[in-house]
Design an enzyme around this catalytic site. Structure first.
Site, mmCIF file in Angstrom:
data_model
loop_
_atom_site.group_PDB
_atom_site.id
_atom_site.type_symbol
_atom_site.label_atom_id
_atom_site.label_comp_id
_atom_site.label_asym_id
_atom_site.label_seq_id
_atom_site.Cartn_x
_atom_site.Cartn_y
_atom_site.Cartn_z
ATOM 1 N N GLY A 318 -8.299 3.057 2.809
ATOM 2 C CA GLY A 318 -8.913 1.819 2.337
ATOM 3 C C GLY A 318 -8.869 1.741 0.822
ATOM 4 O O GLY A 318 -7.923 2.210 0.197
ATOM 5 N N GLU A 319 -9.864 1.131 0.234
ATOM 6 C CA GLU A 319 -10.010 0.947 -1.214
ATOM 7 C C GLU A 319 -9.034 -0.080 -1.785
ATOM 8 O O GLU A 319 -9.236 -0.592 -2.871
ATOM 9 C CB GLU A 319 -9.843 2.262 -1.989
ATOM 10 C CG GLU A 319 -10.834 3.343 -1.619
ATOM 11 C CD GLU A 319 -10.657 4.603 -2.472
ATOM 12 O OE1 GLU A 319 -9.815 4.590 -3.408
ATOM 13 O OE2 GLU A 319 -11.355 5.590 -2.212
ATOM 14 N N GLY A 320 -7.929 -0.349 -1.096
ATOM 15 C CA GLY A 320 -6.846 -1.143 -1.636
ATOM 16 C C GLY A 320 -5.627 -0.307 -1.958
ATOM 17 O O GLY A 320 -4.680 -0.797 -2.583
#
EC number: 2.4.2.21
Length: 352
Positions: A318-320
């Site tokens: 996740g996080e980008g």
């Protein structure tokens, strides 16, 4: 008229003539037709969005939306919720995984607090968009009110409006942070796919077999209790979603209204994109998939949206992070389209 409805009405279709011209140029380049695979379609789609063959993605921004989740009370995550605000500080300090990969891609990282169960100092350089301090436990009660669901989406729209007020934005990547957020994301794709929850549920941050059983049971309980209607995307978000998922949906809708392409990250970011495209099908042409994560529900989300991921790297962070890496390929796609010469330009006739 609310901001959400007004923004959806502002979305216009990409330039079909520019897209067609791009496809024609790609077909006539001095190489076997189709030999650069899906990057050709990426380049053509970007040409349609920007209305030019020579697209320059000069300002790229990854926006990581953060929020906490009451479903954690069911034992669905191996990490405590206090990790969420700690990671927000790490993003701001530039020491997180997405920070490193975004720098590699020439992108900036911005963080948005949609619903972290923490009081951040007002001067912390993030988007202060908190709707409430975390969702409720959707295995027992709705995750939020309908008004809160709409507010979370509109917060994402506001972020795009504020970004574009600073200057032109050429590409937005969406990412997430929120302990427990694979559970609401899985519930969302379950509501839209009618696939049994056990077939959609992954291990998130690495839960063991007992944790996986608890996670499946909690999601099934919430879906049975609330019966979210897939024809009512705001209602789905209200019943089982996350505040950051609403923010991610708003980013997609807001970006489309400004004519900005969006590359989404993994399971959670794509859950937001799914809600966005159910609310505003006209936003779908602006959406790209960064990668296919190891979370099993993500593949079904991508199929539902008709998106082909750019990368398969077995990410589950996740996080980008996946969106940031995909930005480098989207940059490459623009150069493929604009700079590879056609057979005519190099003096070879009728080669195709």
């Amino acid at each position: 008229m609310r901001l959400l409805e007004h923004t959806i009405q502002r979305i216009t279709a990409p330039n079909a003539d520019a897209y067609g011209a791009a496809r024609e140029r790609l077909r006539n380049q001095a190489r076997p037709a189709g030999s650069l695979g899906i990057l050709e379609e990426v380049g053509a789609r970007l040409a349609g969005i920007f209305g030019t063959i020579d697209v320059r993605l000069d300002r790229k921004i990854v926006i990581t939306c953060a929020g906490d989740h009451g479903i954690c009370a069911e034992g669905v995550s191996r990490f405590p919720q206090k990790v969420t605000p700690q990671m927000v500080y790490n993003f701001v300090g530039g020491g997180a995984s997405v920070s490193v990969l975004a720098r590699h891609a020439g992108a900036e990282v911005r963080v948005a607090d949609l619903g972290v169960d923490w009081d951040f100092a007002p001067d912390l350089p993030i988007y202060h968009k908190k709707v409430r301090k975390g969702t409720a436990n959707f295995a027992a009660v709705p995750a939020m009110t309908r008004e809160e669901a709409v507010r979370s989406i509109e917060a994402g729209i506001e972020i795009v409006d504020e970004l574009t007020a600073e200057g032109p934005v050429h590409l937005i990547g969406t990412g997430d942070m929120g302990i427990g957020n694979t559970s609401p994301s899985t519930a969302i794709i379950a509501a839209y796919s009618n696939i049994p929850v056990p077939e959609l549920t992954g291990r998130g941050t690495g839960i063991d077999d007992d944790g996986l059983r608890k996670k499946i049971a909690a999601i099934e309980k919430g879906l049975a209790l609330h019966r979210p209607d897939p024809k009512d995307p705001v209602g789905v978000l209200e019943k089982v979603g996350g505040l950051e998922i609403g923010g991610l949906a708003g980013l997609v809708i807001g970006a489309a209204a400004h004519g900005i392409p969006v590359v989404c990250d993994g399971l959670i970011a794509t859950a937001g994109a799914l809600i966005a495209c159910e609310l505003a099908p006209s936003a779908r042409p602006y959406l790209f998939a960064g990668h296919n994560s190891v979370e099993v529900g993500h593949r079904y989300m991508l199929e539902h949206l008709g998106l082909q991921p750019l990368l398969h790297l077995e990410f589950r962070l996740g996080e980008g992070t996946g969106a940031a890496l995909a930005m480098t390929l989207m940059d490459a796609a623009t150069r493929i389209l604009a700079e590879i010469k056609t057979f005519a330009e190099v003096g070879i006739n009728d080669a195709q």
